[in-house]
Design a protein around this motif. Structure first.
Motif, mmCIF file in Angstrom:
data_model
loop_
_atom_site.group_PDB
_atom_site.id
_atom_site.type_symbol
_atom_site.label_atom_id
_atom_site.label_comp_id
_atom_site.label_asym_id
_atom_site.label_seq_id
_atom_site.Cartn_x
_atom_site.Cartn_y
_atom_site.Cartn_z
ATOM 1 N N GLU A 174 -3.229 -12.264 10.234
ATOM 2 C CA GLU A 174 -2.440 -11.211 9.567
ATOM 3 C C GLU A 174 -3.251 -9.929 9.548
ATOM 4 O O GLU A 174 -4.456 -9.931 9.252
ATOM 5 N N VAL A 188 -2.552 -1.216 4.726
ATOM 6 C CA VAL A 188 -2.139 -0.825 3.384
ATOM 7 C C VAL A 188 -2.219 0.676 3.169
ATOM 8 O O VAL A 188 -1.527 1.227 2.311
ATOM 9 N N GLN A 219 -2.682 -6.228 7.846
ATOM 10 C CA GLN A 219 -1.829 -5.438 6.961
ATOM 11 C C GLN A 219 -2.422 -4.054 6.777
ATOM 12 O O GLN A 219 -3.517 -3.905 6.236
#
Length: 387
Positions: free
Chosen positions: A153, A157, A155
Motif C-alpha cells: 500500500e 497523505v 498512501q
C-alpha cells in the motif's frame, strides 16, 4: 580504552575541521579520494553520487568523537554501524583499510606543523578502537545483510508525504524506536534510514512515513515514484530509543514531522501492556497540514488514559501553495499550540523528572536540545538518534 589526553587531541583536531570553511566537505572528499587511490576496488561499493555519503560520513565521525568518553554508548554505535555496512558487501578488512585513509586525509588537512607524533598516536589509537569494534561486529553477525520486502500500500497523505506499507519476505525483529536502512529500485546503492511507525509483528508487516526532502535523491522517489508491487531491501535494525521500564519515571516524547514514527511505534507497543508510565507526546509540524496522524494518535489516547497528545505548529495557517484538504483536529483533543516546538515544550518547565525522547530533523533536534538545556533539563535524561 582511550585516555583523556588522546580524546582531547582528536576532538580538538576534528573541531578545527568543523570550524574551517567547507572543512567537513574537504575532509570527506580527501578521505574518499585517498581510499579509492589505495583501494580502487572499493569504489564499486558506493553510489555514483557521493554527496550524501560524505555528509553521513562526517555526521558519524562527529557522533563518535563526541562520545569517546562514553564507552558503552560509542561501542554500541560502532558495532551497529559495522553490522549495517554489510549491506554494501563490506567486511572487517575494509574498515581497517579505511582508517589509514582517514589519517592521511586529516594529516593533509591540518598540515605538518599541527601533526605531531603525539597527535598521530592519538588518532591511530582512536581509529583502532573504531575499526576494531566495527570489524568484529561485521564479521560476527549471523543475520543476513538485508531482507526483501514488497509494497502492498502506498498512501499519499500530503503532496510531499506518503505512508508506505510493505510485506517483508521474512519477519524482522526490531524494538519499537529503532530504525532500518532501506534501498529502493529507483535508486540502487542509495540507502536511506527510516523508522518503522508500527511495532514489530510476526506477519512481517512494516510501515514507514516518508517525507519528500527538497533536493534529496531518494525520498522524492519514495513519495512520488514508488508503487504497489515495488521491491525494497530492508537492512537489520539500528538505534536504541526506548523507555526504561526499570525506573519510576514518566515519559516526554517530542516529535517533529515524520520523526513521529519511532515514537508512535513505542506508544502502540505500550498500548499492548496493562501498566505504563504517563506519556506526554508533543507532535509538531511547521503548518497545520503537517499534523497528518492526529486522528490515529487521538484514538490511541482515548483507549489509553496514560497517553496525552499535544499538537503544535509553528504557523497558524497552511502555506498559500497548499491546495489539499487539512484534516481537522479531532473533537476533544488538546487545542493546538503555536511556536517552535522547543519553546512550546519548555513553557511547561524543565521536565527534569521525565525520560525524554526527541525525534525529527537534525535542526529540530538541535534547537529542542538547546531549549531544554536553557531551562535546566538534565541531558542524561534525553535520548535522540545520532544526527
Amino acid at each position: 580504552m582511550l585516555d583523556a589526553r588522546a580524546i582531547s587531541l582528536v576532538r580538538a583536531g576534528f573541531k578545527s575541521v568543523l570550524a574551517a570553511e567547507n572543512g567537513p566537505a574537504l575532509l570527506a572528499r580527501s578521505f574518499y579520494a585517498q581510499l579509492f587511490v589505495d583501494h580502487p576496488e572499493f569504489r564499486a561499493f558506493f553510489p555514483a553520487s557521493m554527496d550524501q555519503q560524505r555528509d553521513h560520513f562526517v555526521r558519524a565521525l562527529a557522533y563518535i568523537f563526541d562520545n569517546l568518553d562514553r564507552n558503552e554508548r560509542v561501542e554500541s554505535f560502532l558495532q551497529q554501524l559495522g553490522r549495517d555496512h554489510r549491506k554494501h558487501g563490506v567486511d572487517g578488512t575494509h574498515f581497517r583499510a579505511g582508517a589509514s585513509a582517514l589519517i592521511s586525509a586529516f594529516r593533509n588537512f591540518v598540515g605538518n606543523e599541527v601533526w605531531t607524533d603525539e597527535v598521530e598516536d592519538a588518532w591511530h589509537r582512536t581509529l583502532a578502537l573504531v575499526t576494531d569494534n566495527m570489524a568484529v561486529a561485521a564479521d560476527s553477525d549471523e543475520l543476513p545483510p538485508y531482507w526483501g520486502a514488497t509494497i502492498v500500500e502506498h498512501q499519499r497523505v500530503l503532496d510531499d508525504l506518503a505512508i508506505v506499507r510493505l510485506q517483508l519476505d521474512e519477519g524482522i525483529h526490531y524494538y519499537p524506536g529503532q530504525y532500518v536502512s532501506v534501498q529502493i529500485p529507483q535508486r540502487p546503492k542509495l540507502w536511506r534510514y527510516l523508522s518503522p511507525a508500527i511495532p514489530c509483528n510476526p506477519q512481517g508487516e512494516i510501515e514507514f512515513h516518508v517525507r519528500r526532502v527538497s533536493g534529496g535523491w531518494v525520498s522524492p522517489a519514495m513519495v512520488t515514484e514508488s508503487v504497489v508491487g515495488d521491491r525494497w531491501a530492508v537492512s537489520p535494525p539500528l538505534g536504541g530509543l526506548q523507555i526504561d521500564r526499570g525506573i519510576d519515571e514518566d515519559v516526554l516524547m517530542i516529535a517533529g514531522g515524520t520523526g513521529l514514527a519511532p515514537l508512535r511505534a513505542q506508544v502502540m507497543d505500550m498500548a499492548r501492556r496493562s501498566r505504563n508510565p504517563r506519556v506526554h507526546l508533543f507532535v509538531s509540524g511547521t503548518y497545520p497540514r503537517d499534523l497528518y496522524d492526529a486522528e490515529t494518535l487521538w484514538q490511541l489516547s482515548l483507549s489509553n488514559p496514560w497517553l496525552t497528545v499535544v499538537p503544535v505548529t509553528e504557523e497558524d495557517e497552511n502555506p498559500w501553495w497548499h491546495s489539499g484538504p487539512t484534516p481537522e483536529l479531532p473533537w476533544g483533543m488538546h487545542h493546538r499550540l503555536h511556536g517552535p516546538i522547543g519553546k512550546v515544550v519548555t513553557q511547561f518547565g524543565s521536565w527534569a523528572d521525565r525520560q525524554i525522547q526527541i525525534c525529527g530533523s537534525p535542526s529540530m533536534v538541535r534547537t529542542t536540545l538547546y531549549a531544554l538545556r536553557k531551562v535546566g533539563t538534565p541531558m542524561e535524561h534525553v535520548q535522540h538518534d545520532p544526527l
